[in-house]
Design an enzyme around this catalytic site. Structure first.
Site, mmCIF file in Angstrom:
data_model
loop_
_atom_site.group_PDB
_atom_site.id
_atom_site.type_symbol
_atom_site.label_atom_id
_atom_site.label_comp_id
_atom_site.label_asym_id
_atom_site.label_seq_id
_atom_site.Cartn_x
_atom_site.Cartn_y
_atom_site.Cartn_z
ATOM 1 N N HIS A 178 -15.194 6.849 4.792
ATOM 2 C CA HIS A 178 -13.961 6.801 4.001
ATOM 3 C C HIS A 178 -13.596 5.372 3.590
ATOM 4 O O HIS A 178 -13.028 5.156 2.523
ATOM 5 C CB HIS A 178 -12.821 7.477 4.780
ATOM 6 C CG HIS A 178 -13.042 8.949 4.961
ATOM 7 N ND1 HIS A 178 -12.469 9.687 5.953
ATOM 8 C CD2 HIS A 178 -13.819 9.823 4.254
ATOM 9 C CE1 HIS A 178 -12.863 10.948 5.858
ATOM 10 N NE2 HIS A 178 -13.689 11.058 4.835
ATOM 11 N N ASP A 210 -21.961 14.921 1.530
ATOM 12 C CA ASP A 210 -21.608 14.686 2.933
ATOM 13 C C ASP A 210 -21.807 15.979 3.751
ATOM 14 O O ASP A 210 -20.843 16.604 4.195
ATOM 15 C CB ASP A 210 -20.137 14.227 2.968
ATOM 16 C CG ASP A 210 -19.639 13.967 4.367
ATOM 17 O OD1 ASP A 210 -20.468 13.731 5.273
ATOM 18 O OD2 ASP A 210 -18.405 14.001 4.572
ATOM 19 N N HIS A 240 -19.407 18.424 -0.511
ATOM 20 C CA HIS A 240 -19.112 19.064 0.784
ATOM 21 C C HIS A 240 -17.712 18.605 1.161
ATOM 22 O O HIS A 240 -17.536 17.661 1.941
ATOM 23 C CB HIS A 240 -20.091 18.622 1.863
ATOM 24 C CG HIS A 240 -21.529 18.969 1.607
ATOM 25 N ND1 HIS A 240 -22.309 18.306 0.700
ATOM 26 C CD2 HIS A 240 -22.328 19.926 2.175
ATOM 27 C CE1 HIS A 240 -23.535 18.828 0.722
ATOM 28 N NE2 HIS A 240 -23.570 19.812 1.596
ATOM 29 N N GLU A 296 -16.716 23.506 -1.631
ATOM 30 C CA GLU A 296 -16.721 23.839 -0.199
ATOM 31 C C GLU A 296 -17.192 25.286 -0.085
ATOM 32 O O GLU A 296 -16.576 26.190 -0.636
ATOM 33 C CB GLU A 296 -15.314 23.647 0.379
ATOM 34 C CG GLU A 296 -15.125 24.126 1.786
ATOM 35 C CD GLU A 296 -16.157 23.604 2.797
ATOM 36 O OE1 GLU A 296 -16.364 22.382 2.876
ATOM 37 O OE2 GLU A 296 -16.768 24.444 3.499
HETATM 38 C C1 LIG Z 1 -18.891 16.855 7.055
HETATM 39 S S1 LIG Z 1 -17.914 18.119 6.381
HETATM 40 C C2 LIG Z 1 -17.183 17.375 4.973
HETATM 41 C C3 LIG Z 1 -16.171 16.314 5.256
HETATM 42 C C4 LIG Z 1 -15.554 15.703 4.040
HETATM 43 N N1 LIG Z 1 -16.536 15.275 3.059
HETATM 44 C C5 LIG Z 1 -14.691 14.533 4.419
HETATM 45 O O1 LIG Z 1 -15.166 13.376 4.368
HETATM 46 O O2 LIG Z 1 -13.518 14.743 4.740
HETATM 47 C C6 LIG Z 1 -19.104 19.184 5.628
HETATM 48 C C7 LIG Z 1 -18.524 20.410 4.939
HETATM 49 O O3 LIG Z 1 -19.554 20.995 4.132
HETATM 50 C C8 LIG Z 1 -19.403 22.401 4.149
HETATM 51 N N2 LIG Z 1 -20.716 22.956 3.749
HETATM 52 C C9 LIG Z 1 -21.790 23.239 4.527
HETATM 53 N N3 LIG Z 1 -22.833 23.627 3.780
HETATM 54 C C10 LIG Z 1 -22.436 23.564 2.490
HETATM 55 C C11 LIG Z 1 -23.087 23.793 1.250
HETATM 56 N N4 LIG Z 1 -24.377 24.177 1.179
HETATM 57 N N5 LIG Z 1 -22.372 23.615 0.123
HETATM 58 C C12 LIG Z 1 -21.071 23.218 0.168
HETATM 59 N N6 LIG Z 1 -20.397 22.997 1.308
HETATM 60 C C13 LIG Z 1 -21.075 23.136 2.461
HETATM 61 C C14 LIG Z 1 -18.962 22.708 5.563
HETATM 62 O O4 LIG Z 1 -18.292 23.959 5.616
HETATM 63 C C15 LIG Z 1 -18.051 21.520 5.875
HETATM 64 O O5 LIG Z 1 -16.713 21.814 5.606
#
Ligand SMILES: C[S@@+](CC[C@H](N)C(=O)[O-])C[C@H]1O[C@@H](n2cnc3c(N)ncnc32)[C@H](O)[C@@H]1O
Length: 282
Positions: free
Chosen positions: A18, A165, A41, A119
């Site tokens: 961040h 991410d 993500h 998401e």
């Molecule tokens: C590490 S977290 C994201 C955190 C966010 N980027 C932040 O910095 O606040 C990863 C997220 O990706 C989602 N996710 C997992 N596989 C995914 C996919 N193939 N496409 C989109 N989202 C996905 C998960 O549900 C999770 O909420």
């Protein structure tokens, strides 16, 4: 898909990612022309550090809480101030909210900028919608991240940031990231790309970085922050970012910020920062 970012919000890896995100947005905001952020993500967008998930792990204690309480050297404090201001702004009336990448990006951008937040998890998407869906600049989509890289690039604005991410809960994520980056860069060669990865298995990390270097994109920066010596393949010992087309001042800015952050967050009180070019400027 079991991953819930609420357990990890505000931890050292989040702080690293961040803080870098905030610097990239500061750079993009220097020109009046609008930009777009594609956050593939997105997670739930905004987190309550006093809530039961965050309290179960207390990961933010070694991350954002330590950073907020620290006396930082002036250059690092200045570079971190937009990020830390955005965090402090959410702490009114005793609230202990922490911005995920969507809330942070919205807080640091202007009325003309636009956002696509993908998401895939339905409950996380619903939380994101509830927390940030009222912002007219944001489009929230339940879509696979790697499909999103095809569907939403290039953006109409022709300038902006793509943040990738993933949770790294399924095998093959490093490989999907390399393929995704290659395809996305072909569609949006002027974009800034930021890919987060965990440092657990050093061989896997090195192989990933070699594959990224092999794409031979003109400018690729590798930045890593170690919090601990690697002890097991299942323990996060550090956090990495690949940044393609970084703003010209970014490498030095990240070095300054992370050199100040590393000793605060490292288990040995020292930590380690690496900033190197995989391709391009050296
Ligand atoms: C590490 S977290 C994201 C955190 C966010 N980027 C932040 O910095 O606040 C990863 C997220 O990706 C989602 N996710 C997992 N596989 C995914 C996919 N193939 N496409 C989109 N989202 C996905 C998960 O549900 C999770 O909420």
């Amino acid at each position: 898909m079991n991953y819930r970012h609420a357990f990890h919000a505000g931890n050292p890896a989040d702080v690293m990612k961040h803080a870098a995100l905030a610097r990239v947005l500061a750079y993009l905001g220097r020109k009046d022309a609008p930009y777009r952020v594609l956050d593939t993500h997105a997670g739930a967008g905004l987190y309550d550090l006093a809530g039961s998930s965050a309290q179960r792990t207390l990961e933010a204690e070694a991350g954002i809480e330590r950073l907020l309480a620290a006396e930082l050297p002036a250059p690092a404090a200045e570079l971190l101030s937009p990020y830390l201001e955005a965090v402090r702004t959410l702490r009114v009336d005793g609230a202990q909210l922490y911005p995920g990448s969507p809330a942070l990006a919205l807080a640091l951008s202007r009325s003309q900028d636009r956002f696509i937040f993908c998401e895939l998890h339905p409950e996380e998407r619903a939380r994101l919608e509830k927390r940030l869906g009222d912002d007219p600049r944001a489009k929230i989509i339940q879509q696979d991240a790697y499909q999103a890289l095809h569907a939403h690039l290039p953006p109409r604005e022709r300038r902006g940031l793509v943040l990738v991410d993933p949770p790294f809960e399924e095998a093959g994520e490093f490989h999907r990231m390399v393929e995704g980056l290659e395809a996305a860069y072909r569609r949006f060669a002027t974009g800034i790309f930021m890919l987060w990865y965990p440092i657990k298995d050093l061989k896997a990390v090195d192989s990933f970085c070699r594959q990224v270097a092999h794409l031979r994109l003109p400018k690729t920066l590798r930045v890593e922050l170690d919090f601990a010596q690697v002890r097991s393949l299942n323990t996060l010992s550090g956090s990495g970012l690949i940044i393609v087309n970084p703003p010209f001042t970014l490498a030095e800015e990240l070095r300054t910020m992370f050199t100040a952050i590393a000793p605060l967050m490292a288990r040995d009180g020292k930590g380690r920062v690496r900033v190197s070019w995989l391709t391009g400027e050296r």
